[in-house]
Design a protein around this motif. Sequence first.
Motif, mmCIF file in Angstrom:
data_model
loop_
_atom_site.group_PDB
_atom_site.id
_atom_site.type_symbol
_atom_site.label_atom_id
_atom_site.label_comp_id
_atom_site.label_asym_id
_atom_site.label_seq_id
_atom_site.Cartn_x
_atom_site.Cartn_y
_atom_site.Cartn_z
ATOM 1 N N LYS A 260 0.932 -1.366 -0.161
ATOM 2 C CA LYS A 260 0.072 0.027 0.040
ATOM 3 C C LYS A 260 0.878 1.394 0.210
ATOM 4 O O LYS A 260 1.651 1.591 0.978
ATOM 5 C CB LYS A 260 -0.832 0.043 1.390
ATOM 6 C CG LYS A 260 -1.945 -1.362 1.228
ATOM 7 C CD LYS A 260 -2.665 -0.830 2.719
ATOM 8 C CE LYS A 260 -3.775 -2.061 2.608
ATOM 9 N NZ LYS A 260 -4.645 -2.163 4.012
ATOM 10 N N ASP A 261 0.796 1.985 -1.084
ATOM 11 C CA ASP A 261 1.506 3.349 -1.091
ATOM 12 C C ASP A 261 2.877 3.386 -0.641
ATOM 13 O O ASP A 261 3.144 4.429 -0.039
ATOM 14 C CB ASP A 261 0.681 4.388 -0.385
ATOM 15 C CG ASP A 261 -0.637 4.560 -1.056
ATOM 16 O OD1 ASP A 261 -1.188 4.476 -2.097
ATOM 17 O OD2 ASP A 261 -1.918 4.607 0.111
ATOM 18 N N VAL B 77 11.434 -1.954 -4.802
ATOM 19 C CA VAL B 77 10.111 -2.568 -4.253
ATOM 20 C C VAL B 77 10.336 -3.851 -3.648
ATOM 21 O O VAL B 77 9.899 -4.201 -2.405
ATOM 22 C CB VAL B 77 9.102 -2.376 -5.457
ATOM 23 C CG1 VAL B 77 7.923 -3.448 -4.886
ATOM 24 C CG2 VAL B 77 8.635 -1.211 -5.966
ATOM 25 N N GLY B 78 11.077 -4.717 -4.424
ATOM 26 C CA GLY B 78 11.352 -5.929 -3.930
ATOM 27 C C GLY B 78 12.260 -6.112 -2.452
ATOM 28 O O GLY B 78 11.898 -6.677 -1.515
ATOM 29 N N ARG B 79 13.239 -5.314 -2.442
ATOM 30 C CA ARG B 79 13.929 -4.911 -1.253
ATOM 31 C C ARG B 79 13.056 -4.192 0.137
ATOM 32 O O ARG B 79 13.326 -4.973 1.006
ATOM 33 C CB ARG B 79 15.047 -4.122 -1.415
ATOM 34 C CG ARG B 79 15.991 -4.857 -2.383
ATOM 35 C CD ARG B 79 17.345 -3.911 -2.536
ATOM 36 N NE ARG B 79 18.270 -4.661 -3.293
ATOM 37 C CZ ARG B 79 19.356 -5.440 -2.779
ATOM 38 N NH1 ARG B 79 19.552 -5.645 -1.514
ATOM 39 N NH2 ARG B 79 20.327 -6.359 -3.848
ATOM 40 N N MET B 80 12.219 -3.393 -0.279
ATOM 41 C CA MET B 80 11.372 -3.036 0.850
ATOM 42 C C MET B 80 10.335 -4.141 1.186
ATOM 43 O O MET B 80 9.850 -4.013 2.437
ATOM 44 C CB MET B 80 10.662 -1.718 0.370
ATOM 45 C CG MET B 80 11.423 -0.812 0.229
ATOM 46 S SD MET B 80 10.431 1.068 -0.116
ATOM 47 C CE MET B 80 9.843 0.761 -1.622
ATOM 48 N N ILE C 250 3.565 3.009 -4.658
ATOM 49 C CA ILE C 250 3.319 1.840 -5.312
ATOM 50 C C ILE C 250 2.441 1.123 -4.425
ATOM 51 O O ILE C 250 2.322 0.899 -3.299
ATOM 52 C CB ILE C 250 4.611 1.137 -5.478
ATOM 53 C CG1 ILE C 250 5.527 1.825 -6.456
ATOM 54 C CG2 ILE C 250 4.045 -0.443 -5.993
ATOM 55 C CD1 ILE C 250 4.874 1.670 -7.971
ATOM 56 N N SER C 251 1.278 0.439 -4.925
ATOM 57 C CA SER C 251 0.483 -0.286 -4.518
ATOM 58 C C SER C 251 -0.063 -1.436 -5.339
ATOM 59 O O SER C 251 -0.454 -1.264 -6.635
ATOM 60 C CB SER C 251 -0.986 0.595 -4.197
ATOM 61 O OG SER C 251 -1.001 1.652 -3.361
ATOM 62 N N PHE C 252 -0.032 -2.611 -4.833
ATOM 63 C CA PHE C 252 -0.753 -3.778 -5.550
ATOM 64 C C PHE C 252 -0.847 -4.977 -4.490
ATOM 65 O O PHE C 252 -0.641 -4.988 -3.255
ATOM 66 C CB PHE C 252 0.598 -4.279 -6.755
ATOM 67 C CG PHE C 252 1.637 -4.821 -6.239
ATOM 68 C CD1 PHE C 252 1.855 -5.983 -5.583
ATOM 69 C CD2 PHE C 252 3.055 -3.783 -6.326
ATOM 70 C CE1 PHE C 252 3.130 -6.202 -5.060
ATOM 71 C CE2 PHE C 252 4.071 -4.174 -5.819
ATOM 72 C CZ PHE C 252 4.280 -5.297 -5.192
ATOM 73 N N GLU D 127 13.978 0.155 4.331
ATOM 74 C CA GLU D 127 12.896 0.678 4.814
ATOM 75 C C GLU D 127 12.181 1.818 4.012
ATOM 76 O O GLU D 127 12.856 2.744 3.433
ATOM 77 C CB GLU D 127 13.242 1.254 6.060
ATOM 78 C CG GLU D 127 13.893 0.171 7.371
ATOM 79 C CD GLU D 127 12.693 -0.885 7.616
ATOM 80 O OE1 GLU D 127 11.512 -0.511 7.587
ATOM 81 O OE2 GLU D 127 13.168 -2.044 7.594
ATOM 82 N N PRO D 128 10.862 1.782 3.569
ATOM 83 C CA PRO D 128 10.208 2.650 3.048
ATOM 84 C C PRO D 128 10.190 4.077 3.649
ATOM 85 O O PRO D 128 10.013 4.161 4.907
ATOM 86 C CB PRO D 128 8.946 1.996 2.895
ATOM 87 C CG PRO D 128 8.421 1.261 3.913
ATOM 88 C CD PRO D 128 10.117 0.914 4.266
ATOM 89 N N ASP D 129 9.875 5.155 2.928
ATOM 90 C CA ASP D 129 9.724 6.549 3.411
ATOM 91 C C ASP D 129 8.128 6.602 4.156
ATOM 92 O O ASP D 129 8.013 7.168 5.069
ATOM 93 C CB ASP D 129 9.745 7.585 2.486
ATOM 94 C CG ASP D 129 11.344 7.869 1.702
ATOM 95 O OD1 ASP D 129 12.382 7.201 2.469
ATOM 96 O OD2 ASP D 129 11.474 8.362 1.006
ATOM 97 N N SER D 130 7.603 5.923 3.411
ATOM 98 C CA SER D 130 5.910 5.833 3.933
ATOM 99 C C SER D 130 5.487 4.639 3.092
ATOM 100 O O SER D 130 5.974 3.989 2.072
ATOM 101 C CB SER D 130 5.255 6.945 3.459
ATOM 102 O OG SER D 130 5.296 7.008 2.250
ATOM 103 N N GLY D 131 4.254 4.191 3.399
ATOM 104 C CA GLY D 131 3.346 3.062 2.935
ATOM 105 C C GLY D 131 3.649 1.776 3.842
ATOM 106 O O GLY D 131 4.406 1.901 4.812
#
Length: 598
Positions: free
Chosen positions: A279-280, A322-325, A299-301, A331-335
């Motif tokens: 999510k986001d 994306v895969g590493r997060m 990114i959302s899926f 670590e993501p900034d947000s989501g």
Amino acid sequence: MTEPILEAKNLTVIYSTLDGPVVAVEDINLELFPGEIVGLIGESGSGKSSLALALLGLARYPGRLEGEVHFGDKELVRMAEDDARLLRGKEISLITQKPRQSLNPYLNVGTQISRVYRAHTDASQSEAMKHAVVLLENVGINDAERRIDAYPHELSGGMAQRALISMALSSEPKLLIADEPTSGLDVTIQAQFLDRMWRAARDRGMTVLLVTQDLGVIANYCDRTIIMEDGKITSVKETKDFFANPDNAYGERILKLARAHRTTLEAPTMQDNDIIQVKDLRKTFKVEDDKVLQAVDSISFNIKKGRSLGLVGESGSGKTTVGRMILRLLEPDSGSVELDGENISELSLKEFNQLRSKIQVVFQDPFDSLNPRWPIFKSIEEPLKLHSSMSSGERRERVLEVMNAVGLDSNSVAQKPGGLSAGEQQRVCLARALVTRPEFVVLDEPTSALPPAARAELILLLKDLQTKLGLSFIFISHDLSTVRELCHDVAVMYLSQVVEVGTTEEIFADPKHPYTKALLDSVLFHDPNSRRVDKARLTDLEGEIPSPVDLPKGCYLAGRCPFVESRCTAEAQVLTITNGKQSVRCWKASENHPFGNS
């Protein structure tokens, strides 16, 4: 009759070793003619790269050459080094497979490209640097004026390969010897380079010897096809004839493998529950001068249990980030990321480590992923030691079970990675990922470093494991042919954003976004009777990829899109559902406006 531009007579390459001489290339007789593109294929170790160097009168230490190589009225094997240096880089150029080993780590790429250009022209230093910028832009490197100051270690493998291509083409050579020149390139950049190479061969008579393991490249661009086995040429045929009637066992085997695994993936029984929900997700990185590089943008899926998602896009699109997060390696900034309904983004790393057995990964380069000092049994067993309470006997039984499942010989448990082929190394990595019976696996370009036969075998294995184990995974790749075979759904990324999402059938049958259309048009199918170069295409992307540091206001593709209008550059595009489950980030597609020449 046309005279050959290059002729090899009884060319042999011999390496001195402690165990005696080793013949890598034996008694080669070969002619290359002006304006033709000749494909050279063969297994790893067959002598292709040694032959490519030998045709320039070179051999890697401690090799030596025997025989003759004639380039016009010059004989290269016995030519004085000073004379040969004037010839190489100007009339004959070489592109090697491993760019980092060919580029000087102490010099920025602009200096290296400009030095090659100045060595064979009267250009000043400033003129040569301007030429270097143009060459980098021609091979799709964004922000080329900044990139010329980058050192090789600051570039991705694909960008380093493009810098090497620019260097080789800087003086418009008569003969180009290209050793796996596109192995590190994305499909659209690969297509652009090969298209330019083909046009140069046709328009100004440049001859190309193209060493490759990609049958799609052979089918679409090569006039003749040569097979090497054990240092010898075993077949020389017109390319159409090679695909229709291969005349030796190796040719028959690789064509059979290439055709055998290209079947449609059956959809599993639809599950209601998501195994992964993203999510986001957003991720940025700080770069020089306090600027911000946008790697992933909202990114959302979601992925249902038993299904697989192909995440595709060019290098720098953000798919690996994306895969590493998802794996909590970044670590993501947000989501957020949810695994089977649990928000794993909120867990501490200590808490998340308790879930590592449920979410595993297979990386791109198998050798870099394995400890070279450990036998493969220890590498596969390690996750069980970390994440289970099994006894030593139970662990051994499970390791042997999973080795059998991925097609590894149980007698090879004591072998170390260096003694295995690339395909076997990747099977070890896959076995290690599956040994804990994970609920979800991230596959990050697992087939891209493999030769064709090993790649085809691994695809068949993954499809078999999908069916038997009901695996759920995300498959990160720029190889659309493999994604089509392995994935139920596809998400297409461009410059940090998802631009289209749908089922594999929807995306391949009716792509909506211009970038998706261009990606699919760049796929090189194994059919010499339907070549890319013979087709009129409206979807080709031109121009350079925008910098992720200074992104445009509107659609990120607008500067390259053949269908661009003023609204595209003025408005930020939103991912919108168009029909059923298919979503697209393009106002023309979402509002059903016709695409055509702008």
